[in-house]
Motif scaffolding. Structure first.
Motif, mmCIF file in Angstrom:
data_model
loop_
_atom_site.group_PDB
_atom_site.id
_atom_site.type_symbol
_atom_site.label_atom_id
_atom_site.label_comp_id
_atom_site.label_asym_id
_atom_site.label_seq_id
_atom_site.Cartn_x
_atom_site.Cartn_y
_atom_site.Cartn_z
ATOM 1 N N ARG A 5 10.104 -22.474 -8.643
ATOM 2 C CA ARG A 5 9.415 -22.220 -7.390
ATOM 3 C C ARG A 5 10.188 -21.365 -6.346
ATOM 4 O O ARG A 5 9.657 -20.651 -5.674
ATOM 5 N N GLU A 6 11.644 -21.506 -6.296
ATOM 6 C CA GLU A 6 12.581 -20.816 -5.543
ATOM 7 C C GLU A 6 12.372 -19.545 -5.719
ATOM 8 O O GLU A 6 12.270 -18.405 -5.085
ATOM 9 N N GLU A 7 12.423 -18.881 -7.000
ATOM 10 C CA GLU A 7 12.200 -17.460 -7.654
ATOM 11 C C GLU A 7 11.048 -17.048 -7.056
ATOM 12 O O GLU A 7 10.745 -15.900 -6.457
ATOM 13 N N THR A 8 9.724 -17.885 -7.346
ATOM 14 C CA THR A 8 8.487 -17.235 -6.993
ATOM 15 C C THR A 8 8.485 -17.135 -5.423
ATOM 16 O O THR A 8 7.671 -16.137 -4.967
ATOM 17 N N ALA A 9 8.852 -18.094 -4.617
ATOM 18 C CA ALA A 9 8.871 -18.120 -2.975
ATOM 19 C C ALA A 9 9.736 -16.728 -2.714
ATOM 20 O O ALA A 9 9.344 -16.003 -1.880
ATOM 21 N N ARG A 10 10.916 -16.497 -3.350
ATOM 22 C CA ARG A 10 11.784 -15.288 -2.866
ATOM 23 C C ARG A 10 10.872 -14.064 -3.205
ATOM 24 O O ARG A 10 10.837 -13.027 -2.673
ATOM 25 N N THR A 11 10.315 -13.910 -4.380
ATOM 26 C CA THR A 11 9.395 -12.783 -5.034
ATOM 27 C C THR A 11 8.379 -12.444 -3.765
ATOM 28 O O THR A 11 8.062 -11.575 -3.523
ATOM 29 N N ARG A 12 7.662 -13.566 -3.306
ATOM 30 C CA ARG A 12 6.509 -13.630 -2.397
ATOM 31 C C ARG A 12 6.998 -13.045 -1.188
ATOM 32 O O ARG A 12 6.458 -12.042 -0.603
ATOM 33 N N ALA A 13 8.294 -13.503 -0.715
ATOM 34 C CA ALA A 13 8.904 -13.101 0.630
ATOM 35 C C ALA A 13 9.173 -11.704 0.368
ATOM 36 O O ALA A 13 9.152 -10.800 1.576
ATOM 37 N N ARG A 14 9.710 -11.113 -0.691
ATOM 38 C CA ARG A 14 9.981 -9.709 -0.803
ATOM 39 C C ARG A 14 8.834 -8.962 -0.763
ATOM 40 O O ARG A 14 8.812 -7.671 -0.036
ATOM 41 N N ILE A 15 7.811 -9.216 -1.327
ATOM 42 C CA ILE A 15 6.298 -8.735 -1.160
ATOM 43 C C ILE A 15 6.134 -8.464 0.380
ATOM 44 O O ILE A 15 5.595 -7.434 0.707
ATOM 45 N N GLY A 32 -1.665 1.324 -0.701
ATOM 46 C CA GLY A 32 -2.225 0.834 -2.003
ATOM 47 C C GLY A 32 -1.334 -0.297 -2.303
ATOM 48 O O GLY A 32 -0.242 -0.113 -2.168
ATOM 49 N N LEU A 33 -2.015 -0.992 -3.157
ATOM 50 C CA LEU A 33 -1.462 -2.261 -3.664
ATOM 51 C C LEU A 33 -0.303 -1.849 -4.845
ATOM 52 O O LEU A 33 0.650 -2.390 -4.851
ATOM 53 N N ALA A 34 -0.728 -0.821 -5.709
ATOM 54 C CA ALA A 34 0.259 -0.367 -6.556
ATOM 55 C C ALA A 34 1.485 0.187 -6.220
ATOM 56 O O ALA A 34 2.515 -0.189 -6.591
ATOM 57 N N SER A 35 1.384 1.293 -4.938
ATOM 58 C CA SER A 35 2.520 1.708 -4.517
ATOM 59 C C SER A 35 3.430 0.777 -3.863
ATOM 60 O O SER A 35 4.716 0.616 -3.853
ATOM 61 N N LEU A 36 2.770 -0.310 -3.068
ATOM 62 C CA LEU A 36 3.366 -1.442 -2.553
ATOM 63 C C LEU A 36 4.217 -2.393 -3.200
ATOM 64 O O LEU A 36 5.349 -2.717 -3.267
ATOM 65 N N MET A 37 3.473 -2.538 -4.491
ATOM 66 C CA MET A 37 4.237 -3.618 -5.352
ATOM 67 C C MET A 37 5.425 -2.463 -5.952
ATOM 68 O O MET A 37 6.666 -3.289 -6.289
ATOM 69 N N GLY A 38 5.298 -1.323 -6.348
ATOM 70 C CA GLY A 38 6.246 -0.507 -6.816
ATOM 71 C C GLY A 38 7.567 -0.503 -5.909
ATOM 72 O O GLY A 38 8.517 -0.701 -6.299
ATOM 73 N N GLY A 45 0.125 -5.608 -11.335
ATOM 74 C CA GLY A 45 -0.396 -6.708 -11.842
ATOM 75 C C GLY A 45 -0.070 -8.198 -11.306
ATOM 76 O O GLY A 45 -0.584 -9.226 -11.409
ATOM 77 N N GLY A 46 1.087 -8.104 -11.008
ATOM 78 C CA GLY A 46 1.787 -9.359 -10.432
ATOM 79 C C GLY A 46 1.220 -9.691 -8.920
ATOM 80 O O GLY A 46 1.634 -10.921 -8.592
ATOM 81 N N PHE A 47 0.803 -8.864 -8.347
ATOM 82 C CA PHE A 47 0.217 -8.965 -7.282
ATOM 83 C C PHE A 47 -0.711 -10.383 -7.003
ATOM 84 O O PHE A 47 -0.433 -11.189 -6.014
ATOM 85 N N TYR A 48 -1.679 -10.632 -7.771
ATOM 86 C CA TYR A 48 -2.589 -11.655 -7.915
ATOM 87 C C TYR A 48 -2.009 -13.036 -8.120
ATOM 88 O O TYR A 48 -2.574 -14.083 -8.095
ATOM 89 N N LYS A 49 -0.604 -12.837 -8.492
ATOM 90 C CA LYS A 49 0.092 -14.254 -8.651
ATOM 91 C C LYS A 49 0.413 -14.858 -7.366
ATOM 92 O O LYS A 49 0.789 -16.005 -7.359
ATOM 93 N N HIS A 50 0.486 -14.021 -6.368
ATOM 94 C CA HIS A 50 0.994 -14.508 -5.241
ATOM 95 C C HIS A 50 -0.112 -14.551 -4.002
ATOM 96 O O HIS A 50 0.026 -15.372 -3.068
ATOM 97 N N PHE A 51 -0.968 -13.556 -4.030
ATOM 98 C CA PHE A 51 -2.100 -13.351 -2.954
ATOM 99 C C PHE A 51 -3.423 -13.456 -3.542
ATOM 100 O O PHE A 51 -3.534 -12.719 -4.772
#
Length: 192
Positions: A5-15, A32-38, A45-51
């Motif tokens: 959960r901590e790692e997921t929260a850190r990833t979300r905060a980074r996004i 765009g989402l692709a450039s933002l995630m990059g 593809g990981g975007f929708y795990k968080h938002f």
């Protein structure tokens, strides 16, 4: 292997932090989402795990960027003598450095027109951010004045945001410098 959960929260905060920077740099619609995630070092593809949507990310990123820039400037302004704090804040806000670094500057100046067309949730966050900035500016004003400090702070805030927006919009460097300098001078004279 599942993330903690901590790692997921850190990833979300980074996004969210990356989105706040990218939106200010390029605009919401142009990011765009692709450039933002990059830019965040992640795959699209990981975007929708968080938002659930880009709109949800916009709202969260705006919540982050609306407060942080103001707080940094106010904290620094408070190191000045009380009678110089507001002038320091105005001059720092209306500086060429702030103008030239939209990605790390005021979200209201960078995204105002786009935010006006945002979702109700985003506009709620913008309203809260604007009120936060007005309160911050008011806290730097001389409380012994008998005039309505909040009204003066609203006017000053609107002038700051408007001048920065225009200084970034024009392609004439001399005009941009004049807008910043003349607005700072006029705004400060109006609150004395």
């Amino acid at each position: 292997m599942r993330k903690s959960r901590e790692e997921t929260a850190r990833t979300r905060a980074r996004i969210v932090a990356t989105a706040a920077e990218e939106f200010r740099r390029s605009g919401i619609a142009a990011t765009g989402l692709a450039s933002l995630m990059g830019a965040a070092g992640l795959t699209h593809g990981g975007f929708y795990k968080h938002f659930t949507s880009k709109d949800q990310l916009v709202t969260e990123a705006c919540a982050s960027l609306m407060m942080s820039g103001t707080d940094v400037l106010v904290e620094r302004a408070r190191k000045e003598p009380p009678d110089q704090r507001l002038a320091w804040f105005v001059n720092a806000y209306l500086s060429p450095r702030h103008r030239d670094d939209a990605a790390h500057g005021c979200g209201l100046a960078a995204l105002g027109a786009e935010l006006a067309r945002g979702t109700e949730e985003t506009r709620d966050v913008v309203t809260e951010g604007l009120n936060h900035m007005v309160d911050a500016v008011a806290s730097l004003m001389d409380p012994s004045e008998n005039t309505d400090i909040r009204a003066r702070a609203q006017t000053l805030t609107a002038g700051l945001i408007g001048a920065m927006t225009l200084a970034r919009a024009v392609n004439d460097a001399a005009l941009s410098e004049e807008l910043l300098a003349n607005t700072a001078k006029t705004l400060l004279a109006s609150v004395r």
